[in-house]
Design a protein around this motif. Structure first.
Motif, PDB file in Angstrom:
ATOM      1  N   ARG A  56       1.011  -1.124  -0.410  1.00 15.09           N
ATOM      2  CA  ARG A  56       0.272   0.076   0.251  1.00 15.09           C
ATOM      3  C   ARG A  56       0.965   1.217  -0.053  1.00 15.09           C
ATOM      4  O   ARG A  56       0.401   2.264  -0.268  1.00 15.09           O
ATOM      5  N   MET A  57       1.976   1.390   0.587  1.00 14.40           N
ATOM      6  CA  MET A  57       2.816   2.698   0.556  1.00 14.40           C
ATOM      7  C   MET A  57       4.079   2.736  -0.168  1.00 14.40           C
ATOM      8  O   MET A  57       4.997   3.469   0.365  1.00 14.40           O
ATOM      9  N   PHE A  58       4.489   1.781  -0.687  1.00 15.52           N
ATOM     10  CA  PHE A  58       5.365   1.618  -1.523  1.00 15.52           C
ATOM     11  C   PHE A  58       5.442   1.610  -2.767  1.00 15.52           C
ATOM     12  O   PHE A  58       4.868   0.875  -3.296  1.00 15.52           O
ATOM     13  N   GLU A  59       6.044   2.194  -4.124  1.00 16.62           N
ATOM     14  CA  GLU A  59       6.025   2.327  -4.984  1.00 16.62           C
ATOM     15  C   GLU A  59       6.710   0.888  -5.363  1.00 16.62           C
ATOM     16  O   GLU A  59       7.619   1.174  -5.011  1.00 16.62           O
ATOM     17  N   PRO A  60       6.320   0.117  -6.801  1.00 16.28           N
ATOM     18  CA  PRO A  60       7.855  -0.746  -7.421  1.00 16.28           C
ATOM     19  C   PRO A  60       8.618  -0.620  -7.781  1.00 16.28           C
ATOM     20  O   PRO A  60       8.386   0.854  -8.492  1.00 16.28           O
ATOM     21  N   GLU A  61       9.420  -1.048  -7.246  1.00 15.31           N
ATOM     22  CA  GLU A  61      11.129  -0.737  -8.055  1.00 15.31           C
ATOM     23  C   GLU A  61      11.677   0.703  -6.805  1.00 15.31           C
ATOM     24  O   GLU A  61      12.123   1.323  -7.611  1.00 15.31           O
ATOM     25  N   SER A  62      10.751   0.300  -5.958  1.00 17.91           N
ATOM     26  CA  SER A  62      11.283   2.087  -5.130  1.00 17.91           C
ATOM     27  C   SER A  62      12.474   1.830  -4.501  1.00 17.91           C
ATOM     28  O   SER A  62      12.272   2.700  -3.002  1.00 17.91           O
ATOM     29  N   LEU A  63      12.886   0.016  -3.561  1.00 17.96           N
ATOM     30  CA  LEU A  63      13.531  -0.357  -2.290  1.00 17.96           C
ATOM     31  C   LEU A  63      14.669  -0.607  -2.763  1.00 17.96           C
ATOM     32  O   LEU A  63      15.159  -1.311  -3.854  1.00 17.96           O
ATOM     33  N   ASP A  64      15.863  -0.125  -2.226  1.00 19.55           N
ATOM     34  CA  ASP A  64      17.195  -0.902  -2.473  1.00 19.55           C
ATOM     35  C   ASP A  64      17.562  -1.948  -1.909  1.00 19.55           C
ATOM     36  O   ASP A  64      18.705  -3.115  -2.007  1.00 19.55           O
ATOM     37  N   GLY A  65      16.996  -2.022  -0.292  1.00 19.95           N
ATOM     38  CA  GLY A  65      16.893  -3.417   0.180  1.00 19.95           C
ATOM     39  C   GLY A  65      16.113  -3.816   1.303  1.00 19.95           C
ATOM     40  O   GLY A  65      14.915  -2.499   1.417  1.00 19.95           O
ATOM     41  N   LEU A  66      15.235  -4.796   1.599  1.00 22.90           N
ATOM     42  CA  LEU A  66      14.304  -5.398   2.255  1.00 22.90           C
ATOM     43  C   LEU A  66      14.972  -6.174   3.660  1.00 22.90           C
ATOM     44  O   LEU A  66      15.898  -7.063   3.355  1.00 22.90           O
ATOM     45  N   ARG A  67      14.424  -5.986   4.410  1.00 24.89           N
ATOM     46  CA  ARG A  67      15.189  -7.316   5.901  1.00 24.89           C
ATOM     47  C   ARG A  67      13.587  -7.774   6.638  1.00 24.89           C
ATOM     48  O   ARG A  67      12.711  -7.077   6.828  1.00 24.89           O
ATOM     49  N   VAL A  68      14.302  -8.804   6.623  1.00 20.84           N
ATOM     50  CA  VAL A  68      13.279  -9.579   7.667  1.00 20.84           C
ATOM     51  C   VAL A  68      14.608 -10.310   8.563  1.00 20.84           C
ATOM     52  O   VAL A  68      14.171 -11.297   8.274  1.00 20.84           O
ATOM     53  N   PHE A  69      14.126  -9.896   9.775  1.00 15.06           N
ATOM     54  CA  PHE A  69      14.572 -10.940  10.926  1.00 15.06           C
ATOM     55  C   PHE A  69      14.261 -11.261  11.631  1.00 15.06           C
ATOM     56  O   PHE A  69      13.466 -10.651  12.130  1.00 15.06           O
ATOM     57  N   PHE A  70      14.526 -12.549  11.928  1.00 18.78           N
ATOM     58  CA  PHE A  70      13.805 -13.417  12.918  1.00 18.78           C
ATOM     59  C   PHE A  70      11.945 -13.868  12.698  1.00 18.78           C
ATOM     60  O   PHE A  70      11.331 -12.245  13.524  1.00 18.78           O
ATOM     61  N   PRO A  71      11.430 -13.654  11.757  1.00 19.49           N
ATOM     62  CA  PRO A  71       9.994 -13.625  11.687  1.00 19.49           C
ATOM     63  C   PRO A  71       9.597 -14.800  12.760  1.00 19.49           C
ATOM     64  O   PRO A  71       9.794 -15.361  12.934  1.00 19.49           O
ATOM     65  N   ASP A  72       7.980 -14.883  13.115  1.00 18.65           N
ATOM     66  CA  ASP A  72       7.681 -15.702  13.467  1.00 18.65           C
ATOM     67  C   ASP A  72       7.051 -16.737  12.370  1.00 18.65           C
ATOM     68  O   ASP A  72       6.617 -16.555  12.083  1.00 18.65           O
TER      69      ASP A  72
END
Length: 249
Positions: free
Chosen positions: A138-154
């Protein structure tokens, strides 16, 4: 996407398969709810004072990253499920030229991170309160980020709850869609069964190239610097930390 809002003021959960016109798997979250928690009086005052500048709530507003951080031309990384922000705050000074957006449902966790941000004058961190998958779509455009982190998800360890895990074929596709070419997805878990689950999905998203761990030439910081609370609990139980890196093709 349905933009009508619930009586609680939050948008309804996205029908991802309809929005993206696919039959991939997405986390079965039920209603999007905010985890409750009590803040101390000082935390509440700090939160109230700083949230209008440093934070946003889940909405259908596309984030203007340059405007929010007051600078342009800098890499931006989103951390999904930042918890109390221990590693977020520890890594931030080492990547001062990178915009870091921490996404978390749990208000006390965000309040603890905000305390570290304010006390240590960490001007490269911002926060969004909401479910990470909903925030991304909902809040980020496609191809707008340089990185994503998912540390220790449930880990959702019970078999009947596995479909609630954030790492699914659909979310990997969503992650990839929000990354720029050359962008990095970094996932870490200390749950053996979840690691096996992720291992089955390593190559499922065709636009993500799996780089393994470690990836010496990774263009972003991958050393989490400190032992997070959940990671520490895992090490206490002799759990193995498994980390994954992908690059957007």
């Amino acid at each position: 996407m349905d933009n009508t809002e619930t009586t609680s003021g939050r948008p309804p959960q996205t029908d991802f398969n309809t929005v993206f016109n696919n039959d991939l798997d997405y986390p079965r979250l039920g209603n999007v709810t905010f985890r409750r928690g009590t803040l101390t009086e000082n935390q509440e005052a700090l939160f109230t004072e700083n949230w209008p500048v440093l934070g946003k709530d889940l909405s259908d507003e596309i984030i203007d990253i340059d405007s929010w951080f007051g600078r342009s031309g800098h890499k931006t990384i989103v951390e999904i499920g930042s918890g109390t922000g221990t590693s977020t705050a520890a890594m931030a000074p080492l990547e001062a030229d990178t915009n870091v957006i921490a996404v978390e449902l749990y208000k006390p966790g965000l309040a603890k991170l905000m305390g570290q941000v304010v006390r240590n004058d960490l001007d490269n961190i911002r926060m969004v309160r909401g479910d990470g998958v909903e925030v991304l779509v909902r809040m980020f455009e496609p191809e707008s980020l340089d990185g994503l982190r998912v540390f220790f998800p449930d880990p959702w360890p019970k078999a009947r709850h596995n479909k609630r895990r954030i790492i699914q074929s659909g979310t990997l596709n969503l992650f990839a869609s929000r990354l720029k070419k050359g962008g990095v997805l970094h996932v870490a878990t200390d749950h053996a069964d979840y690691a096996e689950w992720i291992n089955e999905l390593i190559h499922v998203e065709p636009t993500l190239e799996y780089k393994g761990w470690p990836w010496e030439s990774c263009p972003q910081l991958t050393n989490r610097q400190v032992i997070t609370k959940f990671e520490g609990k895992g090490l206490d139980k002799d759990h193995v930390i498994t980390e994954y890196l992908w690059e957007k093709k």
